[in-house]
Design an enzyme around this catalytic site. Structure first.
Site, short mmCIF file in Angstrom:
data_model
loop_
_atom_site.label_atom_id
_atom_site.label_comp_id
_atom_site.label_asym_id
_atom_site.label_seq_id
_atom_site.Cartn_x
_atom_site.Cartn_y
_atom_site.Cartn_z
N HIS A 63 -9.76 1.16 -0.56
CA HIS A 63 -9.55 1.95 0.65
C HIS A 63 -10.87 2.01 1.43
O HIS A 63 -11.91 2.33 0.85
CB HIS A 63 -9.15 3.38 0.30
CG HIS A 63 -7.72 3.54 -0.13
ND1 HIS A 63 -7.18 2.86 -1.20
CD2 HIS A 63 -6.73 4.32 0.38
CE1 HIS A 63 -5.91 3.23 -1.34
NE2 HIS A 63 -5.61 4.12 -0.40
N GLU A 82 -10.66 4.27 7.12
CA GLU A 82 -9.54 5.12 7.53
C GLU A 82 -10.11 6.37 8.20
O GLU A 82 -10.22 6.43 9.41
CB GLU A 82 -8.67 5.48 6.33
CG GLU A 82 -7.47 6.37 6.68
CD GLU A 82 -6.75 6.93 5.46
OE1 GLU A 82 -5.65 7.47 5.65
OE2 GLU A 82 -7.30 6.89 4.34
N ASP A 124 2.09 4.11 2.84
CA ASP A 124 1.06 5.01 2.33
C ASP A 124 1.65 6.13 1.46
O ASP A 124 1.81 5.97 0.27
CB ASP A 124 0.24 5.56 3.49
CG ASP A 124 -1.16 5.99 3.07
OD1 ASP A 124 -1.54 5.77 1.91
OD2 ASP A 124 -1.90 6.53 3.92
N ASP A 125 1.95 7.28 2.06
CA ASP A 125 2.61 8.41 1.37
C ASP A 125 3.82 8.77 2.23
O ASP A 125 3.80 9.79 2.93
CB ASP A 125 1.66 9.61 1.25
CG ASP A 125 0.38 9.27 0.50
OD1 ASP A 125 0.46 9.01 -0.72
OD2 ASP A 125 -0.69 9.27 1.13
N HIS A 129 1.13 5.05 -2.49
CA HIS A 129 0.73 5.87 -3.65
C HIS A 129 2.01 6.41 -4.29
O HIS A 129 2.75 7.16 -3.64
CB HIS A 129 -0.18 7.01 -3.21
CG HIS A 129 -1.44 6.53 -2.55
ND1 HIS A 129 -2.63 6.36 -3.24
CD2 HIS A 129 -1.70 6.15 -1.27
CE1 HIS A 129 -3.56 5.91 -2.41
NE2 HIS A 129 -3.02 5.77 -1.21
N HIS A 146 0.84 -1.20 0.00
CA HIS A 146 0.00 0.00 0.00
C HIS A 146 0.88 1.25 0.00
O HIS A 146 1.34 1.71 1.04
CB HIS A 146 -0.90 -0.01 1.25
CG HIS A 146 -1.93 1.08 1.28
ND1 HIS A 146 -3.28 0.83 1.19
CD2 HIS A 146 -1.82 2.42 1.40
CE1 HIS A 146 -3.95 1.97 1.27
NE2 HIS A 146 -3.07 2.95 1.40
#
Length: 328
Positions: A186, A189, A267-268, A10, A8
């Site tokens: 997703h 969250e 994630d980021d 981006h 996961h």
């Protein structure tokens, strides 16, 4: 520390401040509102998105995108990762003035370069953005189904969880599923456990991105465990965005104790002052996970990867070899 795997991330959100600064110089942009002292600057979700969009806009050509994936995957490999899946969005290609195919092929070229240098394996998950609308998500699914790129092995749904209903996107996921793509969404969250339940009911994904708010409903946690749905957990991201107040309150250990198959992801990463390596360190430090526990998390990630059996078997052999070496 065991070898690592990530499901996961981006890709536009994985660009380091150093790489973004280099791209900004290339295109004559001022980074000062968004990068200070070598780190991204934001204070709430809106300013996070502004920094993210600024950085994403600095990747415009096929060479830029090849550099982006090569740079990220090479950094992962240096930190001991053997596998990565990252999310890509045809919407970014459109903004950059590229075709979805050119964008995807360029990212794939970066994957090949990183593999040649480091041995890391990687695949791409095309995502639809739910707040852009149903038709856009279906268009992304059609592209994923017909891309012809062997590195595209999954389809997912990202974007603002508060917009749209999962039942609106059933057709998009039928298109992807019929093409043999792995399915992830997703959910759970920034919104509560209900979105996780709705994802299971309407989309039937193999994996759920985040999914941590499921902890609010014990029956749902039991269902996730029984159905074997894999959770792509991102503790560092969750704390940075205020989903949970502290690592002590994060449900990752409780989900695992309940029998859920949970993985660690970034994630980021540069926006949340994390990395895949840091996520494993967080698990060791805050969740009292041993090296054997962490190796099990890596194994879960590779078992859940959207990848062919032969490559998967080779990756699992690497996990087992490292674990056996550590026991000696």
């Amino acid at each position: 520390m065991p070898v690592k795997a990530e499901l996961h991330c981006h890709i536009e959100g994985a660009a380091s401040p150093e790489l973004v600064a280099r791209q900004a110089k290339k295109y004559g942009r001022d980074t000062s509102p968004f990068i200070q002292d070598g780190a991204f600057v934001w204070h709430d979700f809106t300013s996070f998105l502004a920094a993210y969009d600024f950085s994403a806009d600095l990747f415009r050509s096929e060479d830029d995108y090849a550099l982006l994936s090569e740079h990220y995957l090479s950094s992962l490999a240096r930190d001991g990762a053997i596998y990565s899946e990252f999310f890509i969005s045809p919407d970014h290609a459109t903004k950059a003035g590229l075709s979805a195919k050119a964008y995807t092929d360029a990212l794939g070229e970066g994957i090949r370069r990183a593999n040649a240098k480091t041995g890391i394996e990687a695949r791409m998950i095309v995502t639809g953005v739910r707040h852009v609308g149903i038709e856009a998500v279906e268009q992304a699914a059609r592209f994923a189904a017909k891309s012809g790129n062997p590195m595209v092995t999954g389809f997912g749904l990202a974007g603002d969880e508060r917009i749209g209903e999962f039942e609106d996107f059933v057709r998009a996921f039928e298109i992807a599923r019929e093409a043999g793509l792995g399915i992830t969404v997703h959910a759970g969250e920034l919104t509560g456990w209900q979105t996780v339940e709705e994802a299971l009911d309407h989309i039937r994904p193999a994996r759920i991105g985040h999914g941590v708010r499921a902890i609010e409903n014990p029956d749902l946690v039991k269902r996730i465990a029984e159905e074997g749905v894999v959770l792509e957990c991102c503790p560092g991201s969750n704390i940075a965005l205020g989903v949970f107040a502290s690592f002590a309150e994060h449900p990752f250990p409780a989900l695992r104790r309940a029998g859920c198959r949970a993985t660690l992801n970034s994630d980021d990463p540069p926006y949340f002052s994390t990395s895949l390596k840091r996520e494993y360190e967080i698990a060791a430090e805050h969740f009292a996970m041993s090296e054997a526990d962490l190796a099990a998390v890596t194994r879960t990630a590779i078992e859940a990867a959207f990848i062919d059996r032969r490559t998967k078997a080779g990756l699992l052999a690497k996990v087992d070899a490292r674990s056996a070496h550590r026991r000696l």
